[in-house]
Write an enzyme that holds these catalytic residues in place. Structure first.
Site, PDB file in Angstrom:
ATOM      1  N   SER A 187      19.668   3.165   0.930  1.00  0.00           N
ATOM      2  CA  SER A 187      18.620   4.082   1.381  1.00  0.00           C
ATOM      3  C   SER A 187      17.488   4.199   0.355  1.00  0.00           C
ATOM      4  O   SER A 187      17.727   4.272  -0.848  1.00  0.00           O
ATOM      5  CB  SER A 187      19.232   5.466   1.615  1.00  0.00           C
ATOM      6  OG  SER A 187      18.232   6.373   1.986  1.00  0.00           O
ATOM      7  N   SER A 247      10.919   8.552  -8.743  1.00  0.00           N
ATOM      8  CA  SER A 247      10.983   9.971  -8.371  1.00  0.00           C
ATOM      9  C   SER A 247      10.123  10.181  -7.137  1.00  0.00           C
ATOM     10  O   SER A 247       9.089  10.840  -7.187  1.00  0.00           O
ATOM     11  CB  SER A 247      10.505  10.860  -9.513  1.00  0.00           C
ATOM     12  OG  SER A 247       9.155  10.597  -9.782  1.00  0.00           O
ATOM     13  N   LEU A 256      11.894  12.147  -1.767  1.00  0.00           N
ATOM     14  CA  LEU A 256      12.238  12.165  -0.333  1.00  0.00           C
ATOM     15  C   LEU A 256      11.049  12.239   0.615  1.00  0.00           C
ATOM     16  O   LEU A 256      11.113  12.907   1.648  1.00  0.00           O
ATOM     17  CB  LEU A 256      13.210  13.325  -0.028  1.00  0.00           C
ATOM     18  CG  LEU A 256      14.611  13.178  -0.620  1.00  0.00           C
ATOM     19  CD1 LEU A 256      15.418  14.454  -0.363  1.00  0.00           C
ATOM     20  CD2 LEU A 256      15.344  11.989  -0.027  1.00  0.00           C
ATOM     21  N   ASN A 301      23.519  12.586   2.032  1.00  0.00           N
ATOM     22  CA  ASN A 301      22.978  12.390   0.688  1.00  0.00           C
ATOM     23  C   ASN A 301      23.074  13.707  -0.074  1.00  0.00           C
ATOM     24  O   ASN A 301      22.268  14.605   0.129  1.00  0.00           O
ATOM     25  CB  ASN A 301      21.531  11.898   0.772  1.00  0.00           C
ATOM     26  CG  ASN A 301      20.972  11.519  -0.589  1.00  0.00           C
ATOM     27  OD1 ASN A 301      21.568  11.829  -1.618  1.00  0.00           O
ATOM     28  ND2 ASN A 301      19.828  10.858  -0.601  1.00  0.00           N
ATOM     29  N   CYS A 327      20.596  13.159  -4.382  1.00  0.00           N
ATOM     30  CA  CYS A 327      19.223  12.826  -4.760  1.00  0.00           C
ATOM     31  C   CYS A 327      18.830  13.631  -5.994  1.00  0.00           C
ATOM     32  O   CYS A 327      18.884  14.857  -5.974  1.00  0.00           O
ATOM     33  CB  CYS A 327      18.243  13.116  -3.629  1.00  0.00           C
ATOM     34  SG  CYS A 327      16.538  12.788  -4.140  1.00  0.00           S
ATOM     35  N   THR A 373      17.650  -1.792  -5.540  1.00  0.00           N
ATOM     36  CA  THR A 373      16.521  -2.201  -6.379  1.00  0.00           C
ATOM     37  C   THR A 373      16.102  -3.649  -6.134  1.00  0.00           C
ATOM     38  O   THR A 373      14.913  -3.961  -6.165  1.00  0.00           O
ATOM     39  CB  THR A 373      16.899  -1.974  -7.855  1.00  0.00           C
ATOM     40  OG1 THR A 373      17.150  -0.576  -8.029  1.00  0.00           O
ATOM     41  CG2 THR A 373      15.793  -2.408  -8.797  1.00  0.00           C
TER      42      THR A 373
END
Lengths: 304, 264
Positions: free
Chosen positions: A23, A72, A75, A128, A131, A267
């Site tokens: 995600s 960062s 969301l 989640n 985070c 990544t």
């Protein structure tokens, strides 16, 4: 058809292969369709969703660190309704399984999202609770085993789809947290989310990220992730989606040997849009070279 | 359509202090790129440098299938790029990415306003729209950092230069020179690229004189595909804006829509 069997089952849902998009690193999938045949990806965990649309953190939101990146984003997403009405139908044109990654500020919000996802074509819900980049909710749910139990239990009661709980590595004992999620009824566990970190610009003396801290991902965290997956695999009986710095098929094999049923690529998607297909191809090559005709022969196959 | 291309290096030369020009063989990009679009380059040799580097296209040679990229050495990745030699290896790049500048057919005169590194993509604009009446305003820190001025002189009707220290052209910011000319000449469209401080002033000027202006933004970038949500910029109107993606919503935006107050 020859070639090894790659399909795996998680909570009764069959993935064509164990490669999952992590995600937040692959948008809603469609963004990559110029480069990737989305039919070939086992599952896609979509960009983290919230009840309402969310702006996210101010820039800068990313910085490269040795063999890793700090992000960062906070969301940023168009909200769960937009996802259900707009993104989900497009993604469901493909064979790939869809994982809705949900993020709440309160337990009630998590439940409201699970309810909205009832009777949709979403295949899994990923809770989640890890985070690190939001001030409310997020990782604060994921660090306390009691809280993990409460939120998992509450969402499990109102969600129709199998529930994956995504764990943070920023805890004292990952086994405790995984155990709490399983006890509360989680159908699977995914780990690890990012490790909290920071970077400083020594010329301005300011943090590089506007949010000051961010989540570290990439090869830099792979050994930590692998260790945590191995620990959790020894603790729980539910399937694990392992992730953290997987860049190659060999990396994926390590996580599978440590006990992961599926692996998520994160990544690496930022480095190369075809990363997941490359990992898959290398995984197949490894299996062929080692005369392994079924992925299940590898899962948890670590020799001590 | 965007593609992944493996591109041989034809040339890689220093063209000003800290600034390099790399010529790559990439016929697909050369034929399909719009001024303002960029390519996303994987840094070779050092796998610890994970992220690609977005670099705008500076010029194309469609006959030879080559593109030029102009870049400043600012860190490890660009330093590594600057040391690569022709035919030494092939670069892995994605492109063409992003939305470039848009010039409507009825536009007959165009102003280009660039500062420092931001001058680079404007040269491709000057090349593409060389049939128009183009005036270029180019600002640099000093003479040693200036580049491609003769190219602009060949492609444009008029070129104004400024440097911070007066070592080349007029002394001062390029926006000061722009403002001297704008009230009498009233261009139909301005295309800008440069540091945020310059773009902020350019936005104010374009609004005060009611001249449409498109600016190209820069932000730390991840995937380049719109998938990771990291290269954000505030777009909209005051009190009603959203973070858009520099990579796929931009990098070129109408200056009126860019909310600079949201930049830290």
């Amino acid at each position: 058809m020859n070639g090894p069997n790659l399909s795996v089952e998680i909570a009764g849902v069959t993935l064509d292969n164990p490669i999952v998009a992590a995600s937040g690193t692959f948008g809603f999938g469609i963004e990559y369709s110029d480069y990737v045949d989305l039919n070939k990806v086992g599952a896609i965990s979509v960009k983290g969703l919230t009840l309402e649309p969310r702006k996210g953190n101010p820039p800068s939101r990313i910085v490269e660190t040795p063999s890793g990146i700090l992000n960062s984003v906070g969301l940023q997403n168009p909200g769960i309704d937009h996802f259900i009405n707009h993104d989900l139908p497009m993604l469901k044109q493909y064979r790939t399984k869809v994982i809705a990654n949900i993020n709440g500020k309160t337990i009630h919000e998590y439940c409201q999202m699970a309810l909205k996802l009832q009777n949709t074509e979403v295949d899994f819900i990923e809770l989640n609770i890890s985070c690190p980049n939001v001030s409310q909710g997020g990782v604060s749910f994921g660090t306390d085993p009691d809280m993990v139990y409460r939120v998992t239990k509450a969402v499990k009661c109102c969600c129709q789809q199998p529930l994956i709980v995504k764990l943070t590595p920023n805890v004292r004992d990952i086994k405790e947290v995984a155990h709490a999620a399983e006890e509360a009824g989680a159908d699977a566990i995914s780990l690890i989310n990012t490790l909290v970190g920071m970077a400083i610009d020594i010329n301005t003396r300011k943090p590089v990220l506007a949010n000051v801290t961010g989540g570290l991902s990439g090869p830099a965290i792979k050994p930590v992730a692998l260790y945590m997956v191995w620990q959790v695999a020894q603790t729980v009986n539910i399937p694990i989606i392992g992730m953290g710095g997987i860049m190659t098929g060999e990396d994926a094999v390590e996580f599978i040997l440590a006990g992961a049923t599926a692996v998520a690529v994160g990544t690496a998607n930022l480095v190369s849009p075809t990363a997941m297909l490359d990992v898959l191809e290398e995984l197949i090559k490894y299996m062929e070279n080692h005369d392994i005709d079924d992925i299940h022969q590898l899962i948890g196959g670590l020799v001590l | 359509m965007k593609k992944r291309i493996i591109s041989p290096i034809i040339q890689n030369i220093k063209i000003a202090h800290g600034t390099y020009k790399m010529t790559l063989f990439a016929p697909y990009i050369a034929s399909n790129v719009t001024p303002g679009q960029f390519v996303h380059i994987k840094i070779p040799r050092d796998s610890s440098l994970l992220l690609r580097r977005p670099i705008s296209v500076n010029g194309v040679d469609k006959n030879n299938g080559t593109i030029d990229l102009v870049y400043r050495v600012v860190g490890k990745g660009t330093s590594l790029l600057s040391k690569l030699k022709p035919n030494e290896l092939d670069l892995d790049l994605l492109g063409p990415l992003g939305n470039g500048y848009k010039v409507e057919e009825n536009i007959k005169s165009l102003w280009l306003v660039g500062g420092g590194c931001g001058v680079a993509p404007l040269k491709l604009a000057a090349q593409k729209w060389s049939n128009l009446d183009i005036t270029a305003f180019l600002g640099f820190k000093n003479k040693s950092e200036a580049y491609q001025i003769d190219d602009f002189k060949n492609l444009c009707s008029q070129v104004f230069i400024s440097t911070d220290d007066g070592s080349l052209g007029e002394k001062g910011f390029i926006t000061h020179i722009l403002i001297k000319h704008i009230s009498e000449l009233r261009p139909k469209l301005i295309l800008g690229c440069g540091p945020i401080s310059m773009l902020k002033i350019l936005k104010q000027i374009s609004e005060r004189y009611d001249v449409p202006c498109q600016i190209s933004l820069e932000e730390r970038m991840g995937c380049g595909m719109g998938g990771c949500f990291v290269c954000s910029c505030a777009i909209g109107i005051k009190d009603s804006w959203d973070y858009k993606k520099v990579c796929t919503d931009g990098p070129v935006f109408d200056s009126r829509e860019v909310i600079f107050d949201e930049w830290p």
